[in-house]
Design an enzyme around this catalytic site. Structure first.
Site, PDB file in Angstrom:
ATOM      1  N   ARG A  85       7.911   5.493   3.678  1.00  0.00           N
ATOM      2  CA  ARG A  85       7.047   4.317   3.841  1.00  0.00           C
ATOM      3  C   ARG A  85       7.783   3.184   4.546  1.00  0.00           C
ATOM      4  O   ARG A  85       7.218   2.506   5.402  1.00  0.00           O
ATOM      5  CB  ARG A  85       6.497   3.876   2.478  1.00  0.00           C
ATOM      6  CG  ARG A  85       5.453   4.837   1.982  1.00  0.00           C
ATOM      7  CD  ARG A  85       4.888   4.523   0.604  1.00  0.00           C
ATOM      8  NE  ARG A  85       3.824   5.502   0.341  1.00  0.00           N
ATOM      9  CZ  ARG A  85       3.113   5.563  -0.772  1.00  0.00           C
ATOM     10  NH1 ARG A  85       3.331   4.700  -1.745  1.00  0.00           N
ATOM     11  NH2 ARG A  85       2.180   6.489  -0.912  1.00  0.00           N
ATOM     12  N   GLN A 124      -1.614   2.062   0.009  1.00  0.00           N
ATOM     13  CA  GLN A 124      -0.599   1.008  -0.124  1.00  0.00           C
ATOM     14  C   GLN A 124      -1.171  -0.205  -0.866  1.00  0.00           C
ATOM     15  O   GLN A 124      -0.495  -0.804  -1.701  1.00  0.00           O
ATOM     16  CB  GLN A 124      -0.111   0.541   1.261  1.00  0.00           C
ATOM     17  CG  GLN A 124       0.413   1.633   2.181  1.00  0.00           C
ATOM     18  CD  GLN A 124       1.531   2.445   1.585  1.00  0.00           C
ATOM     19  OE1 GLN A 124       2.388   1.897   0.884  1.00  0.00           O
ATOM     20  NE2 GLN A 124       1.524   3.743   1.830  1.00  0.00           N
ATOM     21  N   TYR A 131      -0.521   8.237   7.583  1.00  0.00           N
ATOM     22  CA  TYR A 131       0.438   9.126   6.908  1.00  0.00           C
ATOM     23  C   TYR A 131       1.362   8.360   5.970  1.00  0.00           C
ATOM     24  O   TYR A 131       1.487   7.163   6.057  1.00  0.00           O
ATOM     25  CB  TYR A 131       1.166  10.059   7.869  1.00  0.00           C
ATOM     26  CG  TYR A 131       2.050   9.542   8.974  1.00  0.00           C
ATOM     27  CD1 TYR A 131       2.518   8.252   9.047  1.00  0.00           C
ATOM     28  CD2 TYR A 131       2.445  10.440   9.975  1.00  0.00           C
ATOM     29  CE1 TYR A 131       3.352   7.855  10.078  1.00  0.00           C
ATOM     30  CE2 TYR A 131       3.284  10.057  11.014  1.00  0.00           C
ATOM     31  CZ  TYR A 131       3.733   8.765  11.056  1.00  0.00           C
ATOM     32  OH  TYR A 131       4.561   8.386  12.062  1.00  0.00           O
ATOM     33  N   GLU A 132       1.944   9.102   5.050  1.00  0.00           N
ATOM     34  CA  GLU A 132       2.776   8.511   3.985  1.00  0.00           C
ATOM     35  C   GLU A 132       1.975   7.514   3.140  1.00  0.00           C
ATOM     36  O   GLU A 132       2.519   6.553   2.614  1.00  0.00           O
ATOM     37  CB  GLU A 132       4.025   7.820   4.555  1.00  0.00           C
ATOM     38  CG  GLU A 132       4.756   8.541   5.664  1.00  0.00           C
ATOM     39  CD  GLU A 132       5.147   9.978   5.325  1.00  0.00           C
ATOM     40  OE1 GLU A 132       4.991  10.377   4.152  1.00  0.00           O
ATOM     41  OE2 GLU A 132       5.606  10.699   6.228  1.00  0.00           O
ATOM     42  N   GLY A 133       0.689   7.789   2.993  1.00  0.00           N
ATOM     43  CA  GLY A 133      -0.166   6.898   2.201  1.00  0.00           C
ATOM     44  C   GLY A 133      -0.905   5.932   3.104  1.00  0.00           C
ATOM     45  O   GLY A 133      -0.298   5.092   3.751  1.00  0.00           O
TER      46      GLY A 133
END
Lengths: 582, 582
Positions: free
Chosen positions: B297, B442, B435-437
């Site tokens: 992140r 978030q 991506y990555e949340g």
């Protein structure tokens, strides 16, 4: 997923525009009532979903091919064009005298919106035919009209708009294409143009290029530009295609989006055999071209609406289908149950709805300006259209980019995978803030020509209309919030925009934030008005009208503050851009 | 145009982060001072501009090829990887014990930024190696460490992060991949994963997949997930690659951007011959994966900065070269003379600068958390990092999309032509908010875990720090404007975010606007601090420091109001999303 016309929205917003502009009063529109509008929307929807929608992904995937000066459009394009032409859609709002159907703009607007949602790349020729015809109707000699117009209105030939050169984009005054007068009254055209949409293709028998060029003794800059009709094949006295007119396509662009529409570089007169016919007066070319340009700008705004609608429909369907995460009680749910997804969907839905309402009002105003017998009413309509055109073009296209991005976000990882088709919306939308005048060009037009040169007259009339609507519904929250924003706007107009001592560079620096503020406030205004109407209608159809009220609430809470933030920027600008040394 | 590291920015912001976090006080960082940082930035810049930059367009144009389970990376990728590996860049901030260089994060940060600007698609393996190594260091047995770590740190093998399944994206608790314990203590892995970056490629000898899977008797949901190291080729006791481990790539995605990086679907154990080794405790896989996830992140946030910088450099150069329109006196000028173009450039420049400053502070905080002997200081650093991670990831990536769009707008029509390369930045950036949340993930993390579960402790400390900085420069305009925004933020925190009766659905609905408000305020805060420092330094180098002050002014006038608008939305939400029936 397959696009379907948002029938209920269109029907109701057409009705609202029709009524609020009192189109029923106009004698020459007596035959064109709401029943006819609905019947045509229905027909167009069938055509759109059967013919245009299936080709949208084909165009994107396949693109156009260029070889030896020839452009090949994607599979199915040619046949779809023939159907489009044969069904009479091109001349929908063009005069019956030249083979059109003479429908008012307020009916053509939802139809055009449908085409643009279904397959923007394909249908770009339609706005060119509309605008090109209007130029010829207004400026061309009877001879040119007789030889060209029917073929254009019926779609036998297409129109290309030939403005940009490598060194003359936003700044048309810098263009260098030459037009040398000949003994027979025609002109020899010579020069290179770029970014010509459908400048070459394989769908029609001839292509009429409307070319801006300079005669040898023309004044420098934008006052020395004339407009010429330059057909790909010369047009005989009887309006029949003859020999090749030395109009050569030298290449097509490899673009981020709109792959299905060829964006051509064209060389005119490589062999000194390119003949053009003057349209309108010498050196008045920009004025003539602005007829087409204004048409194109309103079409761009509508593209914003149409792409927003397409993005919304795709994202909505995906949100209904995709199961992810838990709802109340821990059960897995479709993502449409998640408030953040609802927020994203509503941001697209409310923006599209407000912008659509605004666009339909402009279309109805165009009908007023064309058909009203009352000169005051015509002048008022024209000045309102002039004011709203840069706002609608600039804001709707900026929002289209945002809306497409939001729709991708709803798709999550699938949004980045080309097969879902949602990324195409983003890629296609990307040019809409650039062509037909960038957002910056629209914003300058708004600030300088439409407000300052007008001494704020049209702007103040707009503020008055907004305030009248606000005072009609003092209890409604969207109206209350709008009232605060309108007061802030009025202060900015007085204190900054109409300030006689305002510094031009500073005005230019804040012009785009100002345009965005205007756009947001206009949408909030439309939505508030519609919510009030919806409240009156509520008993008729609970669901739809309650949702209209919810959209107005949402917009006033989530989008209107951004417009007010932009006004704050306009007020706060002191030396923001000037102090930095690049 | 060719990317160059923004050397002066990096040097000064590294210095600012170093000093404000007092890294000089940390004993174990004594050997890693600012001189070393500058020397390494210099080296990395050479490598980036010679090796990575030229391959960025190649990767985009050529993409990866998939055939028979094999992935072929674009031309030059393999050789560049070998150079990258041999130059020791992969283990830059990894332990010397395993072949790394053990540099602190604050030095790795500008280096990573450079890689990401130069060629994001290529360099994605680097963050995976970093995060993967940290997982193994923290959770793996000594045996696994001994057999895997050196190869990963030196880049002999790469790491893949294998989380997502078709039905388990944001909701990892839904994943279904199985891990069945074997007599020898290993596990049989079986299942399908998608969206695996560099899950298969031709650049390294082995690929260590870190796979989330479920053992047969694991609890349902996210509490029953374990983490396994699943190499493509089995790893012997001596750490040597052996037989194929039944890890098959079944396809790669056709993506909107990042064409050069293969996004793989992987099938584990089709032939029941896929062996995995447990990392950490059973059913604690998510916790372990979160080490990598937090790393990823922060890397995403830095991607936002890096893409903003790339967009800025390209647009700046184009604006200097492109002549269009008239300046003062009617002379044709480069478009950089136009205030609206300056506004667009400054919006990218100021956002990038503020975000970079924020990211460098986080990197320095990571060093504090790792190297400080003072437990209070460590705890404070950890809680600040936890709070800032979703803000930095979410806001920087959202802004990257905007910045890329703005850069295209500066290019005008050329921005839509793929050859200029600016559209690639937009296409590449598009995935960073997903991506990555996603930004929504978030925002939920920020609102619920980082603020409400923390009872606002870390948040209040942040507000205190901001207010301390504000009171140190009461005369400065950026500080004054920030003060107003911080007061508004504090009210929203008290009245909405920490309201014990707050409705979860409503909090979720406004969570992304809140995250964006936090991001804008954090950037405005960083810029205001830097402007104050720049004023002190002004005599040293007029140009640079005056520009820093101008950036803070610009941001407070043009961007900060948008953050405040988002706070208004948070306050105004009552039934906005709830009232609409989809």
């Amino acid at each position: 997923m397959s696009y379907q016309a948002p029938y209920k929205d269109m029907q109701w917003l057409v009705e609202q525009a029709y009524q609020s502009q009192n189109l029923a009063e106009l004698n020459s529109l007596q035959d064109f009532d709401l029943d006819l509008a609905n019947a045509i929307i229905d027909e167009a929807n069938k055509f759109a979903s059967h013919v245009l929608v299936p080709l949208n992904a084909v165009g994107d995937t396949q693109g156009c091919q260029f070889e030896n000066g020839q452009v090949t459009t994607p599979n199915g394009w040619k046949e779809a064009y023939a159907q489009f032409r044969d069904s009479g859609w091109i001349g929908l709002a063009l005069p019956e005298a030249f083979g059109g159907q003479g429908l008012p703009k307020y009916i053509a607007q939802p139809v055009n919106e449908m085409w643009l949602s279904s397959n923007l790349a394909f249908v770009m020729f339609a706005a060119l035919a509309q605008g090109g015809s209007e130029i010829l109707l207004k400026f061309a000699s009877d001879d040119v009209k007789a030889r060209y117009l029917t073929q254009i209105v019926t779609g036998e030939w297409t129109v290309a708009m030939s403005l940009t050169e490598p060194n003359a984009g936003s700044d048309l005054g810098a263009l260098a294409t030459k037009a040398v007068p000949q003994a027979d009254g025609t002109y020899q055209i010579k020069g290179q143009k770029i970014y010509i949409t459908y400048g070459e293709h394989d769908m029609a028998d001839n292509i009429v290029h409307l070319v801006l060029a300079r005669t040898p003794d023309a004044p420098a800059g934008s006052r020395g530009i004339s407009l010429f009709a330059v057909p790909k094949y010369r047009v005989s006295d009887e309006g029949i295609c003859g020999e090749f007119n030395d109009v050569r396509c030298t290449g097509i662009e490899h673009k981020t989006g709109l792959h299905g529409s060829p964006t051509c570089s064209i060389s005119y007169g490589d062999n000194d055999a390119c003949v053009g016919e003057l349209i309108g007066e010498l050196n008045q070319g920009l004025m003539a071209m602005f007829v087409l340009m204004n048409e194109a700008r309103l079409s761009c705004g509508l593209q914003g609406v149409a792409l927003g609608e397409l993005a919304y429909q795709k994202a909505l369907q995906y949100a209904h289908e995709r199961v992810q995460g838990a709802g109340v009680g821990g059960k897995r749910v479709a993502i449409i149950e998640h408030p953040d997804v609802q927020r994203m969907l509503l941001s697209i839905r409310s923006e599209t709805f407000g912008l659509r309402a605004l666009g339909y009002q402009i279309a109805a105003l165009l009908d007023v300006s064309e058909h009203s017998q009352d000169p005051v009413r015509v002048r008022m309509a024209e000045s309102r259209i002039a004011l709203l055109t840069p706002i609608f073009k600039g804001f709707a296209t900026e929002q289209a980019n945002d809306m497409a991005g939001t729709a991708i976000q709803i798709y999550g990882g699938m949004g980045f995978v080309e097969e879902t088709g949602i990324a195409q919306v983003m890629r296609d939308a990307r040019i809409t803030t650039i062509y037909e005048g960038t957002t910056g060009v629209q914003a300058k037009d708004l600030v300088h020509r439409k407000i300052r040169m007008d001494q704020g007259v049209a702007m103040c009339q707009l503020l008055t209309d907004m305030r009248d609507d606000i005072s009609a519904a003092p209890q409604s929250q969207p109206h209350q919030r709008l009232a605060v924003a309108v007061d802030q706007l009025a202060n900015v107009i007085d204190g900054v925009l109409l300030n006689p001592n305002a510094d031009t560079a500073k005005l230019d620096a804040v012009s785009v934030p100002f345009l965005k503020a205007m756009g947001g406030i206009c949408c909030a205004w439309q939505l508030a008005r519609l919510a009030q109407q919806a409240q009156i209608n509520q008993a008729q159809d609970d669901g739809f009208f309650r949702n209209v009220m919810a959209l107005a609430d949402f917009y006033s809470a989530y989008q209107l503050p951004l417009a007010q933030a932009a006004l704050t920027t306009v007020s706060q600008e002191q030396n923001g851009v000037g102090a930095y040394q690049f």
